[in-house]
Scaffold this motif. Structure first.
Motif, mmCIF file in Angstrom:
data_model
loop_
_atom_site.group_PDB
_atom_site.id
_atom_site.type_symbol
_atom_site.label_atom_id
_atom_site.label_comp_id
_atom_site.label_asym_id
_atom_site.label_seq_id
_atom_site.Cartn_x
_atom_site.Cartn_y
_atom_site.Cartn_z
ATOM 1 N N UNK A 19 -56.435 13.098 -23.503
ATOM 2 C CA UNK A 19 -55.545 12.197 -23.404
ATOM 3 C C UNK A 19 -55.475 11.175 -24.607
ATOM 4 N N UNK A 20 -54.316 10.618 -25.058
ATOM 5 C CA UNK A 20 -54.223 9.547 -26.070
ATOM 6 C C UNK A 20 -54.663 8.400 -25.296
ATOM 7 N N UNK A 21 -55.092 7.301 -26.320
ATOM 8 C CA UNK A 21 -55.606 6.061 -25.548
ATOM 9 C C UNK A 21 -54.292 5.247 -25.495
ATOM 10 N N UNK A 22 -54.342 4.441 -24.201
ATOM 11 C CA UNK A 22 -53.531 3.238 -24.214
ATOM 12 C C UNK A 22 -53.963 1.988 -24.961
ATOM 13 N N UNK A 23 -52.998 1.071 -24.855
ATOM 14 C CA UNK A 23 -53.382 0.074 -25.586
ATOM 15 C C UNK A 23 -54.309 -1.067 -25.144
ATOM 16 N N UNK A 24 -55.316 -1.519 -25.659
ATOM 17 C CA UNK A 24 -56.325 -2.321 -25.324
ATOM 18 C C UNK A 24 -55.865 -3.420 -24.350
ATOM 19 N N UNK A 25 -56.586 -3.720 -23.477
ATOM 20 C CA UNK A 25 -56.047 -4.944 -22.459
ATOM 21 C C UNK A 25 -57.469 -5.686 -22.587
ATOM 22 N N UNK A 26 -57.418 -7.210 -22.977
ATOM 23 C CA UNK A 26 -58.360 -8.250 -22.725
ATOM 24 C C UNK A 26 -58.265 -9.252 -21.847
ATOM 25 N N UNK A 27 -59.179 -9.425 -20.740
ATOM 26 C CA UNK A 27 -58.938 -10.189 -19.936
ATOM 27 C C UNK A 27 -60.193 -11.436 -20.202
ATOM 28 N N UNK A 28 -59.608 -12.787 -20.113
ATOM 29 C CA UNK A 28 -60.429 -13.796 -20.609
ATOM 30 C C UNK A 28 -60.470 -15.170 -20.057
ATOM 31 N N UNK A 29 -61.277 -16.011 -20.000
ATOM 32 C CA UNK A 29 -61.263 -17.152 -19.332
ATOM 33 C C UNK A 29 -61.608 -18.448 -20.518
ATOM 34 N N UNK A 30 -60.827 -19.305 -20.508
ATOM 35 C CA UNK A 30 -60.860 -20.406 -21.367
ATOM 36 C C UNK A 30 -61.287 -21.821 -20.593
ATOM 37 N N UNK A 31 -62.398 -22.472 -21.006
ATOM 38 C CA UNK A 31 -62.553 -23.495 -20.243
ATOM 39 C C UNK A 31 -62.045 -24.765 -20.986
ATOM 40 N N UNK A 32 -61.118 -25.612 -20.623
ATOM 41 C CA UNK A 32 -60.182 -26.563 -21.048
ATOM 42 C C UNK A 32 -60.520 -27.760 -20.284
ATOM 43 N N UNK A 33 -61.602 -28.849 -20.987
ATOM 44 C CA UNK A 33 -61.958 -29.980 -20.477
ATOM 45 C C UNK A 33 -60.914 -30.837 -20.522
ATOM 46 N N UNK A 34 -59.881 -30.912 -21.508
ATOM 47 C CA UNK A 34 -58.937 -32.208 -21.507
ATOM 48 C C UNK A 34 -57.629 -31.790 -20.771
ATOM 49 N N UNK A 35 -57.277 -30.388 -20.377
ATOM 50 C CA UNK A 35 -56.039 -30.052 -19.820
ATOM 51 C C UNK A 35 -54.989 -29.939 -20.826
ATOM 52 N N UNK A 36 -55.169 -30.104 -22.068
ATOM 53 C CA UNK A 36 -54.073 -29.865 -23.291
ATOM 54 C C UNK A 36 -53.360 -28.586 -23.125
#
Length: 505
Positions: free
Chosen positions: A42-59
């Motif tokens: 099969x041909x590849x599907x688009x890559x998917x990234x799941x990520x977590x950002x730690x935002x201390x200021x809430x900006x």
């Protein structure tokens, strides 16, 4: 310990480093990237990234509802040069860091810089959805996902070029193969998506158009336009802030070299890749015994004419093993079937008149037969994980990207001594990653990057048979290989040149 990974985001005002505390944006806590696929059929599907950002200021958390569409790039530092280091570090005489560890003290600049020595692992766009939750130690955790730019090719499904001549009967995507590729690249580029590069792949002589009601995605069009005996598998390949779609040729042969010090190696992108030791890899001792493939079938196109109007249907082109496989493996036929727009048969009585048909050459058939033999008689580990605590990404960056590694070899595995029915290695030989899961975590205050990879066996070139007299002036005890490995060696290196990124930390 590897250096941490670096994330850059672009909310519309240019690239901002997430890791830079001076920017006061957020911190990259973790990510997982799933890319490629787990099989060759099969041909590849688009890559998917799941990520977590730690935002201390809430900006950033406060803007969460508008983050969809934000551009994101993830990199790790490659081997920097002296001019890449920050002035605050002083001159070289002020440094108390081993040369091999300099990359850990370096933060890459903008991903758009052509001089940046950082390696891009992934580039994409933040998807809709996600979540925000309070962090235990204060601030906020933003859990988001992003899709690689290849996804644009999958979304593009608009009408292709047309022709008013009656014979086309309203069909679209009319034109030469090169014109079709050029138009697809134009449309992709207009949407900020990567362009497809052929890398020497020959296009068919002619391709069939599509009926007015059939609107395939541009990604499907690319696959069908380029399907052929080299078995191209299309992946997104990253370079700085840019990326391209490039083919991985599964059926192309790879020359195995023997270095002057008795080590196996292959060439990739002009650099020598010495064999990796199984001791540096987390791998299952279980080997996959896949159901053997006995033939490759291309579903090509045939053109006919009815009252001056063209119609198209499928015609099969079958390429077998040419009696290279053991008879018991061919008792049950199993095909690798690929769909192609290539025009293979013209029964239009001259109405088509828009280019010649394409054929599969005897050389192509012989190459496929050799690939079938290699694919069926080689085994790969069921699970392989490359870990930054064992193999430094700065030294072997090609193992830690969301794109194929290209050829490499694993030696000193328990299975390395296994010999196949053809007298050649059943395990050792050129392989490549075709998919995997990249994971980044902080563990005990240290960053760790892993690649849980799916491997595919590549076909070793077997045009020469070396003899003992061809080997370097080394005793057999100094040769880092098994007797069966000798059968796949094609080139004896005459110099001791070593890839500067070879080795482990």
């Amino acid at each position: 310990m590897m250096q941490q990974c670096f994330m850059f985001i672009d909310t519309g005002s240019g690239w901002t480093p997430v890791n830079d505390s001076a920017k006061d944006v957020a911190a990259l806590d973790s990510f997982t990237i799933r890319w490629g696929n787990d099989s060759i059929d099969e041909q590849p599907e688009p890559a998917v990234m799941s990520f977590t950002l730690r935002d201390k200021t809430g900006r950033l958390a406060g803007k969460a509802l508008t983050l969809a569409g934000m551009k994101v790039i993830v990199q790790f530092s490659d081997q920097p040069r002296w001019q890449d280091l920050q002035p605050s570090m002083g001159g070289w005489e002020d440094l108390r860091i081993p040369i091999g560890s300099l990359h850990r003290a370096y933060s890459p600049g903008s991903p758009e810089s052509i001089d940046s020595p950082a390696s891009t692992m992934f580039a994409g766009t933040v998807s809709t959805g996600g979540s925000i939750e309070p962090a235990i130690d204060g601030g906020w955790l933003l859990k988001l996902s992003a899709t690689s730019r290849m996804a644009v090719w999958k979304r593009l499904q608009s009408q292709g070029p047309t022709d008013t001549a009656a014979k086309w009967d309203g069909a679209h995507w009319i034109g030469t193969p090169s014109a079709r590729l050029k138009e697809m690249n134009r449309r992709a580029s207009a949407q900020g998506a990567p362009e497809a590069q052929l890398d020497g792949l020959a296009l068919p002589s002619s391709v069939a158009p599509y009926t007015p009601s059939d609107h395939p995605s541009q990604l499907d069009l690319l696959h069908r336009l380029t399907a052929g005996p080299r078995l191209p598998q299309w992946h997104e390949v990253y370079d700085g802030a840019a990326s391209t779609l490039r083919p991985l040729f599964l059926a192309d042969p790879v020359s195995v070299h023997l270095s002057t010090d008795g080590r196996l190696n292959v060439l990739a992108d002009g650099a020598t890749r010495h064999a990796l030791s199984a001791a540096d890899i987390e791998a299952s001792t279980d080997l996959s015994i896949t159901e053997p493939l006995t033939q490759v079938v291309i579903n090509a196109k045939r053109v006919k004419s009815d009252n001056g109007k063209l119609s198209f249907d499928d015609v099969e082109i079958t390429m077998g093993d040419q009696n290279r496989l053991p008879p018991q493996l061919t008792a049950m036929q199993k095909s690798l079937t690929i769909d192609s727009d290539m025009l293979a048969v013209d029964e239009s009585g001259g109405v088509w008149n828009s280019g010649p048909v394409s054929t599969v050459s005897d050389t192509d058939r012989a190459n496929i037969a050799q690939w079938l033999e290699s694919n069926d008689l080689r085994m790969v580990p069921e699970n392989v994980t490359f870990n930054s605590t064992r193999i430094d990404p700065a030294r072997l960056p090609w193992l830690y990207k969301a794109s194929p590694s290209g050829p490499f070899i694993i030696v000193k595995a328990k299975a390395s001594a296994l010999t196949g029915s053809d007298g050649r290695p059943a395990f050792t030989g050129p392989i490549t990653t075709i998919g995997g899961t990249l994971s980044y975590r902080w563990r005990n205050g240290k960053p760790t990057l892993t690649q849980e990879a799916t491997l595919a066996a590549l076909r070793p070139l077997l045009t020469k048979q070396i003899t003992w007299a061809d080997l370097p002036t080394l005793s057999w005890q100094q040769l880092d290989l098994h007797i069966c490995d000798l059968s796949m060696i094609q080139i004896i290196d005459t110099s001791s040149a070593i890839d500067e990124k070879e080795g482990t930390q």
